[in-house]
Scaffold this active site. Structure first.
Site, short mmCIF file in Angstrom:
data_model
loop_
_atom_site.label_atom_id
_atom_site.label_comp_id
_atom_site.label_asym_id
_atom_site.label_seq_id
_atom_site.Cartn_x
_atom_site.Cartn_y
_atom_site.Cartn_z
N ASP A 119 0.81 -1.21 0.00
CA ASP A 119 0.00 0.00 0.00
C ASP A 119 0.85 1.27 0.00
O ASP A 119 0.45 2.29 -0.56
CB ASP A 119 -0.94 0.00 1.20
N THR B 250 -10.21 3.15 6.41
CA THR B 250 -9.84 1.85 6.99
C THR B 250 -8.39 1.84 7.47
O THR B 250 -7.91 0.80 7.93
CB THR B 250 -10.04 0.72 5.97
N TYR C 291 -5.40 4.77 9.22
CA TYR C 291 -5.17 5.41 10.52
C TYR C 291 -6.49 5.81 11.18
O TYR C 291 -6.64 5.73 12.40
CB TYR C 291 -4.25 6.61 10.31
#
Length: 259
Positions: free
Chosen positions: A43, A159, A161
């Site tokens: 990511d 979804t 931090y």
């Protein structure tokens, strides 16, 4: 839209770099003539690629990005496979994202702007808690929030931090943003707010030298801020590609039922 001219990007891990060489050998490298980007990594690599697309355009507009997981989490990535890549690209489903634009003014008067895919966050810089005053659409909504920080998250970032800070998961096309406190001390029971995606959020840092605050748009940090203004930039549209049935909206929905 054709997706058969590929430019590849990869994280700097040994696995991702080896995959990069194999895929370039097999499918070629279109470079500036590409009509799709294939990102190999996790990511973090996807976020950096999205920022690169926004900042550089890679020569021809906002190219769609198809990620294949060669990292750890891979929430924004597809499973890695070297076979049938052109077929996977041709049937991939597109999810559109709009970034947040942060405009931060430091206490010395300097102005900094940055874009965020996931969230814009404010953090205390020392042992002293931050004191923040919150405005939404030029109306004061909270006179004083004593906290470790505050963040405004997009659905794509809800979804990440935001969820760890006990903020809500946002459906991708719900048209809302999440304003979430980080370790709120006063008012103790304030858990944040859901805002329309067209809202303009302004946060004033109170306390001067005693309570310095930094602002972070994804990975771009501005220290010692006096005021931060945040809004969604609808003029920028980013497109992520996913295998059928695994588009970003579905992944976010599934997170709400995760055990």
């Amino acid at each position: 839209m054709a997706r058969d001219r590929i430019t590849f990007v990869a994280s700097d891990t040994l696995e991702a770099q080896a995959a990069l060489q194999r895929l370039r050998h097999r499918y070629g490298e279109a470079g500036a003539n590409a009509d799709v980007i294939v990102a190999l990594g996790g990511d973090g690599l996807m976020l950096s690629t999205l920022h690169r697309v926004m900042e550089e355009d890679l020569g021809k507009g906002h190219l769609p990005i198809y990620g294949m997981n060669q990292g750890t989490l891979g929430f924004l990535m597809n499973p890695y496979a070297e076979d049938d890549l052109l077929l996977r690209l041709s049937v991939a489903e597109s999810s559109s994202l709009h970034p947040l634009r942060m405009k931060a003014r430091t206490r010395s008067g300097r102005i900094h702007e940055a874009l965020a895919i996931n969230e814009v966050s404010l953090f205390r810089e020392t042992h002293q808690a931050a004191k923040l005053r919150i405005f939404v659409d030029n109306r004061m909504r909270l006179d004083s929030l004593t906290c470790d920080g505050l963040l405004l998250a997009t659905p794509a970032g809800s979804t990440a931090y935001n969820l760890s800070a006990h903020g809500p998961i946002l459906p991708l096309n719900a048209g809302v943003l999440a304003l979430t406190p980080i370790s709120a001390f006063r008012p103790r029971r304030w858990r944040g707010a859901l805002l329309h995606h067209e809202a303009v959020v302004r946060v004033e840092a109170q306390g001067g030298d005693k309570r310095p605050v930094s602002a972070v748009a994804d990975n771009a940090e501005v220290r010692d801020v006096a005021e931060v203004e945040i809004e969604e930039d609808r003029e920028i549209t980013l497109k992520l590609l996913f295998d059928p049935g695994g588009a970003l909206g579905e992944r976010i929905l599934m997170e709400q039922f995760a055990p």
